[in-house]
Design a protein around this motif. Structure first.
Motif: not given
Length: 177
Positions: A1-5, A37-40
């Motif tokens: 969501m942050a990168r969509q913003l 931005d991170l995955d597991l």
């Protein structure tokens, strides 16, 4: 969501144009890895790279002072195809750059290369086949018309062989009338 913003901001309130920028030169977008931005495994998720590339392509258009010109014609960009190669992980809070450059076009598609760099280390490289559509009608806009609008008089370079081969392999290359 942050990168969509981030993309929304880059598109609605684009950065200032770069006077005299070479349309075939490099547009640089600087970013930092965010926790979102991170995955597991605590490195950047592969899908997030694509969102970051969207932001960098918007910055490339802004560098060319293209948003107002595109809006006047009601043209907007869409991705027809993309491919990625990952070489090194981007980890939390690391700073990096995305180097975006147009490598050429054919009758339908503009081809861009986007390279993720952390210092001198290449972390990822993407190829993007983009096309432009007209708002309201969805009509496809010829790539040459878009290039002429964004970079008047720009001579068409020869498409690098590896890009042309990829475009044919994924089915986006112009196939004639």
């Amino acid at each position: 969501m942050a990168r969509q913003l981030h993309l929304l901001r880059a598109t609605v309130r684009p950065r200032r144009p770069v006077p005299g920028i070479d349309p075939l030169g490099v547009s640089i977008t600087r970013m930092r890895v965010l926790p979102t931005d991170l995955d597991l495994y605590l490195h950047v998720n592969n899908g997030t790279y694509l969102q970051m590339m969207d932001v960098a392509r918007s910055n490339y258009i802004a560098d060319l002072a293209g948003f107002q010109r595109l809006a006047k014609h009601r043209w907007y960009p869409v991705v027809a195809s993309s491919t990625m190669t990952y070489r090194a992980s981007l980890r939390p809070f690391q700073a990096f750059e995305i180097h975006t450059r147009m490598v050429g076009w054919d009758e339908r598609i503009t081809y861009l290369e986007q390279v993720f760099l952390r210092g001198e280390t290449e972390c990822a490289r993407g190829l993007v086949a983009g096309r432009f559509l007209q708002r309201g009608t969805g009509a496809r806009v010829p790539a040459a018309d878009v290039v002429e609008l964004l970079a008047p008089g720009l001579a068409q370079p020869e498409l690098p062989a590896h890009v042309a081969e990829w475009a044919h392999a994924v089915g986006v290359a112009y196939r004639g009338s």
